[in-house]
Scaffold this motif. Structure first.
Motif, PDB file in Angstrom:
ATOM      1  N   ASP A  28      32.350  27.554  37.928  1.00 49.11           N
ATOM      2  CA  ASP A  28      32.837  28.880  37.573  1.00 49.11           C
ATOM      3  C   ASP A  28      31.720  29.901  37.460  1.00 49.11           C
ATOM      4  OD1 ASP A  28      31.767  27.758  35.269  1.00 49.11           O
ATOM      5  OD2 ASP A  28      33.243  28.659  33.924  1.00 49.11           O
ATOM      6  N   ARG A  29      30.490  29.481  37.104  1.00 47.75           N
ATOM      7  CA  ARG A  29      29.410  30.446  36.889  1.00 47.75           C
ATOM      8  C   ARG A  29      28.282  30.324  37.907  1.00 47.75           C
ATOM      9  NH1 ARG A  29      28.460  29.266  30.845  1.00 47.75           N
ATOM     10  NH2 ARG A  29      30.507  28.340  31.078  1.00 47.75           N
ATOM     11  N   SER A 139      32.486  43.567  39.321  1.00 43.12           N
ATOM     12  CA  SER A 139      33.341  42.393  39.303  1.00 43.12           C
ATOM     13  C   SER A 139      34.809  42.755  39.154  1.00 43.12           C
ATOM     14  CB  SER A 139      32.915  41.460  38.166  1.00 43.12           C
ATOM     15  OG  SER A 139      33.914  40.522  37.887  1.00 43.12           O
ATOM     16  N   LYS A 141      36.793  41.683  37.005  1.00 41.69           N
ATOM     17  CA  LYS A 141      37.530  40.595  36.378  1.00 41.69           C
ATOM     18  C   LYS A 141      36.576  39.804  35.505  1.00 41.69           C
ATOM     19  CE  LYS A 141      37.133  38.092  40.764  1.00 41.69           C
ATOM     20  NZ  LYS A 141      37.855  37.357  41.824  1.00 41.69           N
ATOM     21  N   ASP A 142      37.063  38.743  34.889  1.00 40.90           N
ATOM     22  CA  ASP A 142      36.257  38.023  33.907  1.00 40.90           C
ATOM     23  C   ASP A 142      35.357  36.968  34.549  1.00 40.90           C
ATOM     24  OD1 ASP A 142      37.319  39.530  31.856  1.00 40.90           O
ATOM     25  OD2 ASP A 142      38.967  38.137  31.497  1.00 40.90           O
ATOM     26  N   ASP A 143      34.622  37.360  35.591  1.00 40.42           N
ATOM     27  CA  ASP A 143      33.661  36.443  36.205  1.00 40.42           C
ATOM     28  C   ASP A 143      32.503  36.205  35.244  1.00 40.42           C
ATOM     29  OD1 ASP A 143      34.604  36.075  39.064  1.00 40.42           O
ATOM     30  OD2 ASP A 143      34.575  38.250  38.927  1.00 40.42           O
ATOM     31  N   TYR A 151      24.160  37.979  38.691  1.00 41.43           N
ATOM     32  CA  TYR A 151      25.279  37.506  39.499  1.00 41.43           C
ATOM     33  C   TYR A 151      25.151  36.014  39.784  1.00 41.43           C
ATOM     34  CZ  TYR A 151      25.868  42.474  40.020  1.00 41.43           C
ATOM     35  OH  TYR A 151      26.034  43.803  39.732  1.00 41.43           O
ATOM     36  N   ILE A 250      29.960  37.253  44.070  1.00 47.58           N
ATOM     37  CA  ILE A 250      30.824  36.549  43.136  1.00 47.58           C
ATOM     38  C   ILE A 250      31.773  35.714  43.979  1.00 47.58           C
ATOM     39  CG2 ILE A 250      30.616  38.233  41.260  1.00 47.58           C
ATOM     40  CD1 ILE A 250      33.263  39.437  42.137  1.00 47.58           C
ATOM     41  N   HIS A 251      32.575  34.868  43.354  1.00 47.07           N
ATOM     42  CA  HIS A 251      33.348  33.918  44.154  1.00 47.07           C
ATOM     43  C   HIS A 251      34.729  33.679  43.574  1.00 47.07           C
ATOM     44  CE1 HIS A 251      31.785  31.577  40.867  1.00 47.07           C
ATOM     45  NE2 HIS A 251      32.438  30.494  41.234  1.00 47.07           N
ATOM     46  N   GLU A 252      35.547  33.051  44.400  1.00 44.13           N
ATOM     47  CA  GLU A 252      36.906  32.684  44.031  1.00 44.13           C
ATOM     48  C   GLU A 252      37.056  31.179  44.217  1.00 44.13           C
ATOM     49  OE1 GLU A 252      39.525  35.025  46.490  1.00 44.13           O
ATOM     50  OE2 GLU A 252      38.208  36.785  46.337  1.00 44.13           O
TER      51      GLU A 252
END
Length: 269
Positions: A28-29, A139, A141-143, A151, A250-252
């Motif tokens: 996630d991070r 972002s 969102k809650d990245d 990042y 950032i990623h999904e």
């Protein structure tokens, strides 16, 4: 146009030497173990090669859930500790404008690092329950991110480095820029034109150019500092007050990636 992943790098301890991998797990991070540890001073403030270039001389190795630190030139016995066990008291640490809860790794590790760096310092770990948010301006969102500057990922193309080196008297290696991903194929600075791409099953969003600092001028083998390549980069890669090289991501989703995975460009800017 075909792009292929040619390097995967992690930097377990922020600003110490990195590790090149054949495959890695996207969490996630960021990449697994990437910048989950950080060196701080006696006040809990982060330390980097910007002001302490000698950090480049400390290598990191992860094997069988053991993290080993070794000095490249000092005759100091390498230090090893179990990733999951050598965790003690909770302390607040500062990385840029963020205050983050971290765990002290232990007195023995602190003493080893202090001797290696010739100054009093400590090693801390970011546990799962610590949530450091990515800048929401980029972002939305809650990245979350580890102890990386801002990042979870940084990507650079081989052709971009080739273009920079064509302008330099002495070529520099990619490790001056400490990317997580390096890709082959395409033209110089193609990564600047991407908006969204996929590696394996993981989708990445290109959110912001990476502004470069004096760390790029530190020889990662000797810790010697110079003027290049930052001076040359500033002559043709300046935007506002920033000298840019590479792209922050950032990623999904989460999952595995490996060398030779193809990069599929999903959206262009």
């Amino acid at each position: 146009m075909e792009y292929k992943l040619t390097e995967i790098n992690i930097y377990p301890v922020k600003s110490l030497a990195g590790i090149s991998l054949h495959s890695s797990e996207v969490t996630d991070r960021g990449l697994k173990y990437d910048r989950r540890w950080m060196v701080v001073d006696k006040h809990g403030k982060f330390l980097t090669q910007r002001t302490h270039p000698q950090m480049a001389l400390i290598s990191t190795i992860i094997k069988d859930r053991i993290l080993t630190l070794a000095h490249k030139s000092k005759f100091i016995t390498p230090l090893s500790f179990m990733i999951d066990k050598a965790i003690n008291d909770e302390i607040n640490v500062v990385v840029w404008s963020d205050t983050v809860k971290a765990l002290s790794v232990g007195k023995k590790t602190d003493e080893w690092l202090s001797a290696a760096m010739n100054m009093e310092c400590r090693l801390v770990y970011m546990p799962e329950e610590s949530r450091r948010l990515v800048d929401r301006r980029y972002s939305g969102k809650d990245d979350v991110v580890s102890f990386a500057d801002a990042y979870p990922f940084l990507i650079i193309g081989e052709q971009s480095l080739n273009d920079l080196n064509s302008r330099l008297t002495e070529k520099v290696p990619m490790n001056r820029f400490r990317p997580n991903f390096v890709f082959g194929g395409g033209k110089a600075y193609d990564e600047d034109k991407w908006k969204k791409f996929r590696i394996g099953e993981i989708v990445f969003d290109v959110v912001k150019p990476c502004s470069r600092c004096v760390v790029t001028t530190v020889n990662q083998d000797t810790a010697e500092k110079g003027d290049e390549p930052l001076r040359t980069l500033a002559s043709y890669r300046t935007s506002g007050n920033n000298v840019n090289f590479g792209q922050n991501l950032i990623h999904e989703g989460t999952g595995a990636i490996e060398l030779s995975d193809k990069l599929e460009i999903l959206e262009w800017k």
